[in-house]
Design a protein around this motif. Structure first.
Motif, PDB file in Angstrom:
ATOM      1  N   CYS A 155       3.953   7.807   8.312  1.00  0.00           N
ATOM      2  CA  CYS A 155       3.299   8.644   8.618  1.00  0.00           C
ATOM      3  C   CYS A 155       1.750   9.235   9.089  1.00  0.00           C
ATOM      4  O   CYS A 155       1.769   7.898   7.895  1.00  0.00           O
ATOM      5  CB  CYS A 155       4.153   9.777   8.315  1.00  0.00           C
ATOM      6  N   PRO A 156       1.310   9.972   9.825  1.00  0.00           N
ATOM      7  CA  PRO A 156      -0.073   9.822   9.665  1.00  0.00           C
ATOM      8  C   PRO A 156      -0.604  10.341   8.032  1.00  0.00           C
ATOM      9  O   PRO A 156      -0.198  11.106   7.512  1.00  0.00           O
ATOM     10  CB  PRO A 156      -0.336  10.853  10.222  1.00  0.00           C
ATOM     11  N   PRO A 157      -1.695  10.131   7.087  1.00  0.00           N
ATOM     12  CA  PRO A 157      -1.730  10.071   6.286  1.00  0.00           C
ATOM     13  C   PRO A 157      -2.420  12.112   5.804  1.00  0.00           C
ATOM     14  O   PRO A 157      -2.406  12.690   7.246  1.00  0.00           O
ATOM     15  CB  PRO A 157      -3.218   9.789   5.618  1.00  0.00           C
ATOM     16  N   PHE A 158      -2.346  12.416   5.231  1.00  0.00           N
ATOM     17  CA  PHE A 158      -2.498  14.473   4.448  1.00  0.00           C
ATOM     18  C   PHE A 158      -3.229  14.351   3.627  1.00  0.00           C
ATOM     19  O   PHE A 158      -2.784  14.106   2.702  1.00  0.00           O
ATOM     20  CB  PHE A 158      -1.520  15.146   6.095  1.00  0.00           C
ATOM     21  N   ASP A 159      -3.943  15.847   3.783  1.00  0.00           N
ATOM     22  CA  ASP A 159      -4.976  15.780   2.363  1.00  0.00           C
ATOM     23  C   ASP A 159      -4.194  16.463   1.319  1.00  0.00           C
ATOM     24  O   ASP A 159      -3.859  18.149   2.433  1.00  0.00           O
ATOM     25  CB  ASP A 159      -5.809  15.864   2.985  1.00  0.00           C
ATOM     26  N   VAL A 160      -4.254  16.781   0.238  1.00  0.00           N
ATOM     27  CA  VAL A 160      -3.655  18.138  -0.240  1.00  0.00           C
ATOM     28  C   VAL A 160      -4.958  18.158  -1.434  1.00  0.00           C
ATOM     29  O   VAL A 160      -5.392  16.774  -2.081  1.00  0.00           O
ATOM     30  CB  VAL A 160      -2.004  16.991  -1.614  1.00  0.00           C
ATOM     31  N   ALA A 161      -5.268  19.645  -1.723  1.00  0.00           N
ATOM     32  CA  ALA A 161      -5.699  20.194  -2.228  1.00  0.00           C
ATOM     33  C   ALA A 161      -5.677  20.396  -4.321  1.00  0.00           C
ATOM     34  O   ALA A 161      -5.400  21.371  -4.691  1.00  0.00           O
ATOM     35  CB  ALA A 161      -7.240  21.056  -1.626  1.00  0.00           C
ATOM     36  N   GLY A 162      -5.535  19.314  -3.664  1.00  0.00           N
ATOM     37  CA  GLY A 162      -4.728  18.791  -6.168  1.00  0.00           C
ATOM     38  C   GLY A 162      -4.769  17.745  -6.303  1.00  0.00           C
ATOM     39  O   GLY A 162      -5.134  16.674  -5.389  1.00  0.00           O
ATOM     40  N   PHE A 163      -4.463  17.391  -8.099  1.00  0.00           N
ATOM     41  CA  PHE A 163      -4.322  15.899  -8.295  1.00  0.00           C
ATOM     42  C   PHE A 163      -3.143  15.641  -8.209  1.00  0.00           C
ATOM     43  O   PHE A 163      -1.670  15.992  -7.557  1.00  0.00           O
ATOM     44  CB  PHE A 163      -4.432  16.370 -10.052  1.00  0.00           C
ATOM     45  N   PRO A 262      -5.978   9.025  -4.825  1.00  0.00           N
ATOM     46  CA  PRO A 262      -6.702   9.908  -5.714  1.00  0.00           C
ATOM     47  C   PRO A 262      -7.984  10.365  -4.965  1.00  0.00           C
ATOM     48  O   PRO A 262      -8.768   9.144  -5.294  1.00  0.00           O
ATOM     49  CB  PRO A 262      -6.526   9.441  -6.664  1.00  0.00           C
ATOM     50  N   VAL A 263      -8.570  10.807  -4.346  1.00  0.00           N
ATOM     51  CA  VAL A 263     -10.137  11.335  -3.755  1.00  0.00           C
ATOM     52  C   VAL A 263     -10.568  11.097  -4.935  1.00  0.00           C
ATOM     53  O   VAL A 263     -11.787  10.196  -4.686  1.00  0.00           O
ATOM     54  CB  VAL A 263      -9.279  11.894  -2.479  1.00  0.00           C
ATOM     55  N   SER A 264     -10.165  11.967  -5.642  1.00  0.00           N
ATOM     56  CA  SER A 264     -10.566  12.183  -6.635  1.00  0.00           C
ATOM     57  C   SER A 264      -9.590  13.031  -7.549  1.00  0.00           C
ATOM     58  O   SER A 264      -8.848  13.467  -7.227  1.00  0.00           O
ATOM     59  CB  SER A 264     -12.224  13.881  -6.227  1.00  0.00           C
ATOM     60  N   ALA A 265     -10.446  13.758  -8.005  1.00  0.00           N
ATOM     61  CA  ALA A 265      -9.402  14.785  -9.287  1.00  0.00           C
ATOM     62  C   ALA A 265      -8.657  16.208  -9.321  1.00  0.00           C
ATOM     63  O   ALA A 265      -8.026  16.131  -9.397  1.00  0.00           O
ATOM     64  CB  ALA A 265     -10.334  14.968 -10.921  1.00  0.00           C
ATOM     65  N   ARG A 266      -9.446  16.144  -7.634  1.00  0.00           N
ATOM     66  CA  ARG A 266      -9.121  17.806  -7.620  1.00  0.00           C
ATOM     67  C   ARG A 266      -8.315  17.487  -5.656  1.00  0.00           C
ATOM     68  O   ARG A 266      -8.078  18.348  -5.671  1.00  0.00           O
ATOM     69  CB  ARG A 266      -9.533  18.771  -6.991  1.00  0.00           C
ATOM     70  N   LYS A 267      -8.222  16.220  -5.076  1.00  0.00           N
ATOM     71  CA  LYS A 267      -7.942  15.895  -3.912  1.00  0.00           C
ATOM     72  C   LYS A 267      -7.490  14.543  -4.031  1.00  0.00           C
ATOM     73  O   LYS A 267      -7.269  13.232  -4.549  1.00  0.00           O
ATOM     74  CB  LYS A 267      -9.349  15.136  -3.162  1.00  0.00           C
ATOM     75  N   THR A 268      -6.687  14.456  -3.604  1.00  0.00           N
ATOM     76  CA  THR A 268      -5.522  13.384  -2.832  1.00  0.00           C
ATOM     77  C   THR A 268      -5.178  12.847  -1.820  1.00  0.00           C
ATOM     78  O   THR A 268      -4.862  14.406  -0.352  1.00  0.00           O
ATOM     79  CB  THR A 268      -3.979  14.138  -3.678  1.00  0.00           C
ATOM     80  N   ARG A 269      -5.396  11.519  -1.028  1.00  0.00           N
ATOM     81  CA  ARG A 269      -5.061  11.800   0.144  1.00  0.00           C
ATOM     82  C   ARG A 269      -3.255  10.794   0.501  1.00  0.00           C
ATOM     83  O   ARG A 269      -3.294  10.165  -0.191  1.00  0.00           O
ATOM     84  CB  ARG A 269      -5.918  10.472   1.433  1.00  0.00           C
ATOM     85  N   MET A 270      -2.631  12.164   0.851  1.00  0.00           N
ATOM     86  CA  MET A 270      -0.553  11.110   0.499  1.00  0.00           C
ATOM     87  C   MET A 270      -0.988  10.074   1.910  1.00  0.00           C
ATOM     88  O   MET A 270      -0.905  10.553   3.225  1.00  0.00           O
ATOM     89  CB  MET A 270       0.531  12.185   1.386  1.00  0.00           C
ATOM     90  N   PHE A 271       0.443   9.306   1.411  1.00  0.00           N
ATOM     91  CA  PHE A 271       0.651   8.607   2.992  1.00  0.00           C
ATOM     92  C   PHE A 271       2.241   8.061   2.718  1.00  0.00           C
ATOM     93  O   PHE A 271       2.964   7.846   0.883  1.00  0.00           O
ATOM     94  CB  PHE A 271      -0.308   7.066   2.245  1.00  0.00           C
ATOM     95  N   ALA A 272       2.618   7.832   3.440  1.00  0.00           N
ATOM     96  CA  ALA A 272       3.921   8.290   3.470  1.00  0.00           C
ATOM     97  C   ALA A 272       4.569   7.005   4.397  1.00  0.00           C
ATOM     98  O   ALA A 272       5.147   7.499   5.873  1.00  0.00           O
ATOM     99  CB  ALA A 272       4.588   9.574   3.616  1.00  0.00           C
ATOM    100  N   PRO A 273       5.002   6.229   4.156  1.00  0.00           N
ATOM    101  CA  PRO A 273       5.983   4.342   4.653  1.00  0.00           C
ATOM    102  C   PRO A 273       7.447   5.123   4.605  1.00  0.00           C
ATOM    103  O   PRO A 273       7.071   5.395   3.183  1.00  0.00           O
ATOM    104  CB  PRO A 273       5.908   3.575   4.114  1.00  0.00           C
ATOM    105  N   ILE A 274       8.245   5.510   5.627  1.00  0.00           N
ATOM    106  CA  ILE A 274       9.615   5.337   6.109  1.00  0.00           C
ATOM    107  C   ILE A 274      10.223   4.290   6.410  1.00  0.00           C
ATOM    108  O   ILE A 274       9.646   4.011   7.725  1.00  0.00           O
ATOM    109  CB  ILE A 274       9.678   6.769   6.589  1.00  0.00           C
TER     110      ILE A 274
END
Ligand code: FES
Ligand SMILES: [Fe+2]
Length: 344
Positions: A155-163, A262-274
């Motif tokens: 799946c395309p990555p997506f960003d979460v504004a959290g730890f 973990p991009v930083s302590a407050r940002k996360t980039r999610m990757f989801a292979p299926i």
């Protein structure tokens, strides 16, 4: 050339925690998104440049060793990526192979990008900022990815504004299905969480969770046989990658890897292979969309939890019986030595 690594300037982690986190592998890009052109990524506050050259993937600090300009501002040439400031060009292994202002001179051996090991797996490019000298740390593994009859979808990555820790804990959490995921797969009337018990593994822990919560899209509920018991197998690879294997009726399996980078302590980039071995005629875009919808349902919770990070001292938050996976997760992180940082 592997250089000694230290936390980057303006790092949002405590130095000890950063060094500990830097010893693990994380995905930094989808393999299909990386070509010869310099591509940007950020991992643990470290700015990275990623490119491919002659079959080799290079992951390096996004800093030109000449005067510190980011290579991602540059451009590609057949023999490497070119820094926009004075035109130095960097090829395989991040080696400089051209100094336009003195073309006849030998290139100093030291004129290298600071590179990191790179591996391509599950449709992703993985790197590790501080690999242990004597061990070749394994990547998290994903059930069924290489099995006959399984389709691989990244799946395309997506960003979460959290730890990342909060996001991963949410992925392991089975009590929120009936509250957050009712527009996708869960049933608002099926709220009870049957007993389950996490078991420690060399990489973290695993959990077999049996329930009657189906996993077909809410719009296709009729496809689930009445009374069917669903098995959800979670494998947690500390610190931030988990896989979920869902046993559908018959031999049908769906595996989702939740790789929180973990991009930083407050940002996360999610990757989801299926990986899945059924509905192979369904367009992969539909799988991307369904998966994205499920993760979007979690977003508001993960981004608004306080404290932002993850209290590893179990006395700091209240726990309910359904939290056994969350507790195993926090204990596992604590055992690895993480501590105060995970509090705000
Ligand atoms: S700063 Fe990159 S070539 Fe001078
Ligand atoms: Fe969720």
């Amino acid at each position: 050339m592997m250089n000694k690594i230290a936390p980057p300037p303006h790092c949002s982690f405590e130095p000890d925690d950063w060094l500990r986190l830097a010893g693990y592998w994380y995905p930094v890009a989808r393999a299909c998104d990386v070509g010869n052109a310099p591509q940007k990524a950020t991992l643990l506050d470290e700015q990275l440049v990623i490119y491919r050259l002659k079959g080799q993937i290079v992951v390096a600090r996004d800093v030109c060793p000449h005067r510190g300009v980011p290579l991602t501002l540059g451009f590609q040439e057949e023999e490497g990526i070119v820094c926009p400031y004075h035109g130095l060009r960097f090829g395989e292994n991040g080696r400089c192979n051209r100094i336009p202002s003195s073309p006849g001179q030998t290139i100093p051996a030291k004129l290298n990008l600071t590179t990191f090991p790179a591996r391509e797996r599950y449709g992703l490019i993985w790197t590790c900022l501080a690999p242990a000298q004597d061990t070749d740390a394994p990547l998290p593994s994903m059930p069924h990815w290489d099995d006959a009859g399984f389709q691989q979808i990244t799946c395309p990555p997506f960003d979460v504004a959290g730890f990342a820790g909060r996001q991963v804990e949410g992925f392991l959490d089975v009590a929120h299905f009936a509250w957050i995921h009712t527009a996708t797969f869960a049933d608002p009337d099926n709220q009870e969480v049957p007993d389950y018990s996490p078991a420690e593994t060399p990489y973290g822990f695993s959990v077999d969770y049996w329930s009657t919560v189906g996993n077909y899209p809410a719009s296709a509920e009729h496809r689930g046989p009445g009374g069917f018991k669903w098995l959800r197998r979670f494998d947690m690879y500390l610190p931030f990658t988990a896989t979920l294997t869902i046993h559908f009726p018959g031999e049908s399996r769906l595996v989702i890897m939740n790789a929180a980078s973990p991009v930083s302590a407050r940002k996360t980039r999610m990757f989801a292979p299926i990986a899945r071995n059924f509905d192979l005629h369904v367009p992969v875009e539909d799988v991307h969309a369904f998966n994205h919808k499920v993760f979007e349902e979690d977003r508001l919770m993960v981004e608004t939890q306080r404290p932002e990070r993850l209290p590893l001292d179990l006395a700091l938050e209240a726990h309910i019986p359904a939290d056994r996976s969350s507790i195993a997760y926090r204990r596992g992180l604590k055992k690895l030595g993480f501590g105060e940082f995970f509090l705000v």
